[in-house]
Enzyme design. Sequence first.
Site, PDB file in Angstrom:
ATOM      1  CG  ASP A 143      18.055  21.643 -17.901  1.00 48.24           C
ATOM      2  OD1 ASP A 143      17.463  22.163 -18.674  1.00 48.24           O
ATOM      3  OD2 ASP A 143      18.651  22.974 -16.948  1.00 48.24           O
ATOM      4  CG  ASP A 340      16.051  24.567 -21.513  1.00 50.01           C
ATOM      5  OD1 ASP A 340      16.126  23.553 -20.914  1.00 50.01           O
ATOM      6  OD2 ASP A 340      16.240  25.663 -20.992  1.00 50.01           O
TER       7      ASP A 340
END
Length: 686
Positions: A143, A340
């Site tokens: 992430d 992201d």
Amino acid sequence: ETTVTGDHFILSLSLSLSLSSQGRIYEGVTVEFTPPISSTGVLQSEKSMDRASLLLLSISIFLDLTAADKIPDKLDLAAESGMIFPLSYSSLPPRVEDFRRRLHQSQLPNAHMKLYDDLLANGYYTTRLLIGTPPQEFALIVDTGSTVTYVPCSTCKHCGKHQDPKFQPELSSTYEAVKCNPDCNCDDDGKLCIYERRYAEMSSSSGILSEDLISFGNESQLSPQRAVFGCENAETGDLFSQRADGIMGLGRGKLSIVDQLVDKGVIEDSFSLCYGGMEVGGGAMVLGKISPPPAGMVFARSDPFRSPYYNIDLKQMHVAGKSLKLNPKVFNGKHGTVLDSGTTYAYFPKEAFNAIKDAVIKEIPSLKRIHGPDPNYDDICFSGAGRDVAEIHNFFPEIAMEFGNHQKLILSPENYLFRHTKVRGAYCLGIFPDRDSTTLLGGIVVRNTLVTYDRENDKLGFLKTNCSDLWRRLASPPDSPAPTSPVTQNKSSNNISPSPGPASSKSPAVDLPGVFRIGVITFEVSISVNNASMKPNFSEIADFIAHELEIQSSQVRLLSITTRGNEYRLKWGIYPPQSSEYISNNTALNIMSLLRENKLRLPGQFGSYKLLEWKAEQKRKQSWWEKHLLGVVGGVMISLLVTSVMVKLALVWRRRQEEEATYEPVSAAVKEQELQPLSSSETSRV
């Protein structure tokens, strides 16, 4: 202003900063301090502290004071011995020139790590990280929007059931909890550092900060390093229910695993991610610099001061080569355009979303608009593009993102579409309108794209490539020949069988040339139980096999059972997910590698285990008649049935018409008819 009096500096700062959380404005702070003493015991001169250093120092002091909720008019730092400036944990990468030159001149190692799972099937990609001594293995979501790496701890009372057992600190000889200090938030007892993270989807994670030895896998050139991570004591929302164990934070921040490794000087300030394509999954991750940069890579500027996330300077969108002529400011709202890896789809401001959607629909007039797979969402879906993913580029247009330097990243259909789960040959837009003005680009946009996060040079690089193939190249030793296929192909039966001989851990990875459509993988195992009266729990074995092969339990089927005394010979089949016709390439390669190298292991509770043989069967591409023969035959049968029914109805209707035409009422006058003479035969009988 800066004034020097002997060994004393006086800074007169004119700061006008508004803290929205407290609603106050501070201006005109004067700071006095005595400069630090050098290693030779001599006070540093004014020249050793340039204006940039003084400004950074003053801002640090100011932020520390505002955090303490008090601003004196005058502060004497000479009397404040407890103030610490932890430069080694700066949230932004260092920008010192001699440090840059040292990095460029050194040959620092990289951590090559494999990615697992599938973006749309799982919602994320994971990698395997080992923590502790001896190492305990975990599947962590990669992430780039998170800064903390965390795993569930054995002390967690509100953690879900995940892929691996919880981390047990008591079993690691190198584990240490981070003691309370001025650089962290402390627990209620003031003894340990704690962390807490909340996410937009209303999930959260909290626990204590810990430090231990972290390993990056066998393919990594990087040796195990001590690093700070979160030991979870509570998790909620999706974090509680997900299969993955936790998060690997790759964002900008002092707790980020990347920042920690860079601060230690063991890797260069860069990392790369490469996600597998549609229905392939997997991929690769590199912590450190890929040198030299691949030819043809497209770069976009990333401003670390613009937002704490990895942003890019997106200026324009093109569909089928035609500019949408949007105002570039539409991509610069709030956090700007953010990449992201923890987000699945792409989200654009409403103006940009509508323009992209309308332009795509205009280019596909031959396709039919249909409802999405989930009635709770208003997905934009189309049917008629065929079942073969490799052919969707013949129906859907390319989309291009243009950056501030006028370079363009081309998005193929797999970078903005996802397969409809209920209608074969149908696809839906993986682009949605955002609630605020941020442009958020999730993992779907960079499938089969090598993305380099060059933090040292404040830019992101993009290169279209086969990410599954990239992982195999990274996993191969330097200067070694390309791995050869350890499987033999039988063209007549379309079977892929293992090479004879015992499995070896040094065997090269399975490498299938081209794209294979594996329909089923079968393997036979022998299990010897200690007690003949105890029958193995086959359902439990199936669940364990699914866990080991990282697939769904519904894909594992027991095909046959043969018993002889205490020995059970079991034949298992691995089938595609319900929504697919074949096993994805990445999953098939992983399974075949495990079977070939005999790395599938069952717990001792099932008895002694031995892999006998395995086989992978290709799903041959069917011709049009083979695909539609059932439908054609069914159509013909229905047509014959309907025709037969129609003929019968027509005959019945005609007969009724005839009966109605010859019917005479009882009261109707009957015309008298002349009697006919009897025939000679009838006369003779009389």
